[in-house]
Design an enzyme around this catalytic site. Sequence first.
Site, PDB file in Angstrom:
ATOM      1  N   SER A 199      48.118 -17.142 -43.991  1.00 40.41           N
ATOM      2  CA  SER A 199      46.713 -16.804 -44.234  1.00 40.41           C
ATOM      3  C   SER A 199      46.399 -15.496 -43.526  1.00 40.41           C
ATOM      4  CB  SER A 199      45.801 -17.914 -43.688  1.00 40.41           C
ATOM      5  OG  SER A 199      44.435 -17.522 -43.704  1.00 40.41           O
ATOM      6  N   TYR A 225      42.528 -24.173 -37.538  1.00 33.33           N
ATOM      7  CA  TYR A 225      43.182 -23.543 -38.688  1.00 33.33           C
ATOM      8  C   TYR A 225      43.814 -22.200 -38.337  1.00 33.33           C
ATOM      9  CZ  TYR A 225      43.771 -21.616 -43.388  1.00 33.33           C
ATOM     10  OH  TYR A 225      44.294 -21.055 -44.532  1.00 33.33           O
ATOM     11  N   LYS A 282      47.762 -21.143 -38.358  1.00 38.21           N
ATOM     12  CA  LYS A 282      48.292 -20.140 -39.275  1.00 38.21           C
ATOM     13  C   LYS A 282      48.963 -18.987 -38.527  1.00 38.21           C
ATOM     14  CE  LYS A 282      47.469 -21.924 -43.308  1.00 38.21           C
ATOM     15  NZ  LYS A 282      48.575 -22.277 -44.231  1.00 38.21           N
TER      16      LYS A 282
END
Length: 235
Positions: free
Chosen positions: A130, A143, A147
């Site tokens: 990401s 998150y 990532k």
Amino acid sequence: MTAVITGAAGGIGLALAEALHARGEQLLLTDIDDTALAEVAARLGATAVPADVADPGAMAALAERAPEARLVCLNAGILGQSLGAPWEVPAEDWDRVFAVNVAGVVNGLRAFVPRLLAAGEPARVLITASLAGLAVFPGGGAYGPAKHAVTALATHAAMALADTPVRVTMLCPALVATGISAEGVPPSEVAAEALRAMDEGRFTVTPPEWHGAVVRQAGQRVAGEVPGVPGPVLD
């Protein structure tokens, strides 16, 4: 040749499956959502194997089902329930996000890469990271940190495989209109660019308008400056 895609029941995984199906690839698809996965597999004439990528045994069993695989898309990922600051995220959220987003990639690499190397043929591994793994944004819970670990894993894998027929491409999109975000570019555009990058032998795929922000934030860290919130440079 068989292409394996994790997280294939929706979002980028589904878009990759559709694009590869259009290329005539045989598909082995997996997702934790067995109902949606079955519908996708039926529509694309693919093999569906429901699995949780966080389970090493499930990923090993998946690899055994795909001895002809020469493209492995380690795409499965989740956002998490809490999007606050690190100390606001419950322990169980940290555990699950890292189990899927990070351990899921590790389990996929452990299951498939030795088989790809043993085949001795050109092969590709596509890892969905990401933009949040290249730059740090306020909020986002577990998150972004997960990532960032994925981008490190992908980079490490690419270096380790540099003298082999196996090549790694790392996909780092910004907002994509998927189950994770209601806003963003269509998943089909992201999938098309990912496949184009693999065809061209590129390692990283990320939106050009964010390149400067990634470099600036890295420079701030190296210089010891307080990091600022990154933003795109639009034409």
